[in-house]
Design a protein around this motif. Structure first.
Motif, mmCIF file in Angstrom:
data_model
loop_
_atom_site.group_PDB
_atom_site.id
_atom_site.type_symbol
_atom_site.label_atom_id
_atom_site.label_comp_id
_atom_site.label_asym_id
_atom_site.label_seq_id
_atom_site.Cartn_x
_atom_site.Cartn_y
_atom_site.Cartn_z
ATOM 1 N N SER A 244 0.846 -1.190 0.000
ATOM 2 C CA SER A 244 0.000 0.000 0.000
ATOM 3 C C SER A 244 0.881 1.239 0.000
ATOM 4 N N GLN A 246 0.351 3.731 1.970
ATOM 5 C CA GLN A 246 0.551 4.118 3.368
ATOM 6 C C GLN A 246 1.788 3.443 3.942
ATOM 7 N N ARG A 247 2.019 2.178 3.570
ATOM 8 C CA ARG A 247 3.214 1.470 4.047
ATOM 9 C C ARG A 247 4.475 2.140 3.491
#
Length: 297
Positions: A244, A246-247
């Motif tokens: 993702s 976000q990661r």
């Protein structure tokens, strides 16, 4: 009056190139009211991701970090793009010099604990030797309670080392996997640090030992250079799936797009032939300091 006007119309004002540049720069500074700020260029081994605050003496306590987010710490200007954010991490100070006795039995060290350090890809091992604690990079099969050996002796017959042992290149048999390799004798071990990587001893000639690095390039090192035996831990690091956006931001990377092409461009794939073997030469001797003497009579 008409004659004076006719005379001035025929006159032209010419400036030398240096004066033109000076006048243009002065006018630009007056218009924008800004001053020129020098900022370094990215690369050249300089990191704009974090600053680690090292104390005067070695310690195993986690060290504090100042995140730079790609900015120059002096001027605050953006230098390296694609860096920023990320989870706060604590830096563990790895002792890169594996120093052992130059004669007699090897020095024994015990692995106390294996840790994950957010500032590096491989795991870190807390090792106890005597009344001293230090961090080293953990190998693939290292476990808590293992006994490691460190020695600078080069015997006539190559030793049979275990993972985590540190010996000179001349004491290891051909085909041994190594990491944390010294470039020159006595310098810190600053080669082969990434997770899952290793170098291989290919052959020996004269006082040199040929090692194949993870890049498949071959280098001839001095036989007294120290190296640690084994493959580094966290072997599956290069196969981890980010998953993702976000990661990716948690890892401290800012998004960039439109620059990558598969077979061309700055970030594309380029297939080149490997260069020939390079022989590592010792660093130049330091210059003798000039001593000036004065005589007052």
């Amino acid at each position: 009056m008409q004659s004076l006007t006719r005379l001035l119309s025929n006159c032209t004002l010419t400036l030398q190139p240096q004066h033109r540049v000076t006048v243009a720069t002065a006018l630009q500074q007056l218009r924008t009211k800004t001053k020129y700020v020098e900022k370094p260029k990215p690369g050249a081994g300089q990191q704009f991701r974090r600053i680690v605050h090292f104390p005067d003496q070695y310690t195993v306590q986690p060290l504090k970090i100042t995140h730079l987010a790609g900015r120059d710490p002096v001027t605050g200007r953006m230098v390296a793009k694609g860096i920023g954010g990320g989870i706060k991490q604590q830096y563990r100070w790895v002792k890169w010099v594996r120093d052992g006795p130059s004669e007699g039995a090897p020095q024994e060290e015990r692995v106390v604990e294996l840790l994950r350090d957010g500032c590096r890809t491989a795991k870190v091992a807390l090792v106890a030797v005597g009344d001293e604690l230090k961090y080293i990079l953990a190998t693939e099969n290292m476990r808590e309670g293992d006994i490691l050996k460190t020695s600078r002796v080069i015997p006539r017959i190559p030793v049979r080392p275990n993972e985590g042992d540190a010996y000179p290149l001349g004491a290891l048999p051909v085909g041994t996997r190594i990491h944390c390799l010294e470039k020159n004798p006595g310098q810190p071990c600053h080669l082969i640090h990434a997770a899952g990587t290793f170098g291989t001893i290919l052959r020996k000639f004269d006082d040199k030992v040929v090692v194949q690095l993870p890049s498949k390039r071959e280098f001839a090192f001095d036989r007294t250079c120290m190296a640690t035996v084994g493959r580094l831990s966290n072997v599956e690091h290069n196969k981890e799936h980010v998953g993702s956006a976000q990661r990716m931001r948690e890892m401290g990377n800012r998004p960039r797009s439109g620059l990558w092409k598969r077979k061309e461009g700055k970030h594309g794939r380029k297939i080149r032939r490997l260069p020939p073997m390079t022989t590592i030469t010792p660093p130049p001797a330091p210059k003798e300091q000039e001593i000036k003497l004065t005589l007052h009579l």
